[in-house]
Scaffold this motif. Structure first.
Motif, PDB file in Angstrom:
ATOM      1  N   LEU A 101     -29.179   3.234  23.541  1.00  0.00           N
ATOM      2  CA  LEU A 101     -27.844   2.843  23.917  1.00  0.00           C
ATOM      3  C   LEU A 101     -27.711   1.686  24.554  1.00  0.00           C
ATOM      4  O   LEU A 101     -26.818   0.705  24.073  1.00  0.00           O
ATOM      5  N   TYR A 102     -28.258   1.106  25.565  1.00  0.00           N
ATOM      6  CA  TYR A 102     -28.457   0.107  26.354  1.00  0.00           C
ATOM      7  C   TYR A 102     -28.741  -1.151  25.466  1.00  0.00           C
ATOM      8  O   TYR A 102     -27.813  -2.117  25.526  1.00  0.00           O
ATOM      9  N   ALA A 103     -29.600  -1.041  24.721  1.00  0.00           N
ATOM     10  CA  ALA A 103     -30.082  -2.231  23.711  1.00  0.00           C
ATOM     11  C   ALA A 103     -29.001  -2.472  22.668  1.00  0.00           C
ATOM     12  O   ALA A 103     -28.550  -3.852  22.567  1.00  0.00           O
ATOM     13  N   PHE A 104     -28.256  -1.460  22.217  1.00  0.00           N
ATOM     14  CA  PHE A 104     -26.976  -1.665  21.322  1.00  0.00           C
ATOM     15  C   PHE A 104     -25.979  -2.317  21.877  1.00  0.00           C
ATOM     16  O   PHE A 104     -25.238  -2.885  21.520  1.00  0.00           O
ATOM     17  N   LEU A 105     -25.646  -1.689  23.221  1.00  0.00           N
ATOM     18  CA  LEU A 105     -24.272  -2.283  24.034  1.00  0.00           C
ATOM     19  C   LEU A 105     -24.734  -3.831  24.440  1.00  0.00           C
ATOM     20  O   LEU A 105     -23.863  -4.646  24.479  1.00  0.00           O
ATOM     21  N   THR A 106     -25.855  -4.153  24.653  1.00  0.00           N
ATOM     22  CA  THR A 106     -26.156  -5.349  24.939  1.00  0.00           C
ATOM     23  C   THR A 106     -26.441  -6.335  23.768  1.00  0.00           C
ATOM     24  O   THR A 106     -25.631  -7.467  23.892  1.00  0.00           O
ATOM     25  N   MET A 109     -22.353  -6.735  23.017  1.00  0.00           N
ATOM     26  CA  MET A 109     -21.800  -7.341  24.026  1.00  0.00           C
ATOM     27  C   MET A 109     -22.125  -8.885  23.640  1.00  0.00           C
ATOM     28  O   MET A 109     -21.352 -10.007  23.841  1.00  0.00           O
ATOM     29  N   ASN A 110     -23.533  -9.304  23.515  1.00  0.00           N
ATOM     30  CA  ASN A 110     -23.830 -10.593  23.132  1.00  0.00           C
ATOM     31  C   ASN A 110     -23.208 -11.295  21.950  1.00  0.00           C
ATOM     32  O   ASN A 110     -22.722 -12.303  21.612  1.00  0.00           O
ATOM     33  N   LEU A 111     -22.885 -10.362  20.756  1.00  0.00           N
ATOM     34  CA  LEU A 111     -22.268 -10.674  19.545  1.00  0.00           C
ATOM     35  C   LEU A 111     -20.887 -11.049  19.853  1.00  0.00           C
ATOM     36  O   LEU A 111     -20.254 -11.809  18.976  1.00  0.00           O
ATOM     37  N   TYR A 112     -20.203  -9.854  20.257  1.00  0.00           N
ATOM     38  CA  TYR A 112     -18.819  -9.931  20.074  1.00  0.00           C
ATOM     39  C   TYR A 112     -17.824 -10.044  21.207  1.00  0.00           C
ATOM     40  O   TYR A 112     -16.776 -10.179  21.184  1.00  0.00           O
ATOM     41  N   VAL A 113     -18.488  -9.684  22.474  1.00  0.00           N
ATOM     42  CA  VAL A 113     -17.578  -9.589  23.555  1.00  0.00           C
ATOM     43  C   VAL A 113     -17.497 -10.931  24.497  1.00  0.00           C
ATOM     44  O   VAL A 113     -16.658 -11.445  24.841  1.00  0.00           O
ATOM     45  N   LYS A 114     -18.813 -11.506  24.677  1.00  0.00           N
ATOM     46  CA  LYS A 114     -18.940 -12.678  25.491  1.00  0.00           C
ATOM     47  C   LYS A 114     -18.306 -14.084  24.739  1.00  0.00           C
ATOM     48  O   LYS A 114     -18.349 -14.070  23.647  1.00  0.00           O
ATOM     49  N   GLU A 115     -17.440 -14.671  25.603  1.00  0.00           N
ATOM     50  CA  GLU A 115     -16.900 -15.917  24.881  1.00  0.00           C
ATOM     51  C   GLU A 115     -17.832 -16.826  24.788  1.00  0.00           C
ATOM     52  O   GLU A 115     -18.849 -17.090  25.300  1.00  0.00           O
ATOM     53  N   GLY A 116     -17.470 -17.794  23.688  1.00  0.00           N
ATOM     54  CA  GLY A 116     -18.372 -18.801  23.276  1.00  0.00           C
ATOM     55  C   GLY A 116     -19.503 -18.602  22.249  1.00  0.00           C
ATOM     56  O   GLY A 116     -20.136 -19.441  22.012  1.00  0.00           O
TER      57      GLY A 116
END
Length: 125
Positions: A101-106, A109-116
């Motif tokens: 779950l941690y791996a998929f959330l990371t 997060m890196n693909l869709y949540v973080k700006e830029g």
């Protein structure tokens, strides 16, 4: 155009999702430090590096790229520390599911949540 005028001079938010994730992981490692210290040979050294990573990113959040790059350098031990949580949990299935779950959330997060990061899209879609 100098560094101060570029987009790289932006600050990192104090309650950025990465800061929250790193702080939660740091608290987990501190909580289980006694058990991990007995089972992982270089746990204290890795914990020091991870602590430096989290505190560096928070302390220098006004200098975005500087804070993130140096914190990433120190935080490389995260890939070793997260699986060590398997050693402290008696129910291995729960811990393995937590790490997955941690791996998929990371990844999310890196693909869709973080700006830029929106210029990078998945090639299969």
């Amino acid at each position: 155009m100098g560094y101060a005028d570029s987009k790289y001079a932006e600050s990192v938010k104090l309650f950025d999702i990465t800061n929250i994730k790193n702080t939660v992981l740091l608290l987990l490692f501190v909580l289980f430090s006694k058990q991990l210290r007995e089972r992982v040979e270089y746990f204290d050294t890795m914990m020091l590096f991870y602590f430096l990573s989290v505190t560096w990113r928070i302390a220098f959040n006004d200098f975005g790229i500087f804070a993130a790059r140096i914190a990433t350098f120190f935080g490389i031990v995260e890939v070793i520390l997260v699986p060590t949580l398997l050693l402290v949990c008696r129910q291995k299935l729960v811990t393995v599911l937590g790490i997955i779950l941690y791996a998929f959330l990371t990844l999310y997060m890196n693909l869709y949540v973080k700006e830029g990061r929106f210029p990078y899209e998945l090639a299969i879609f």
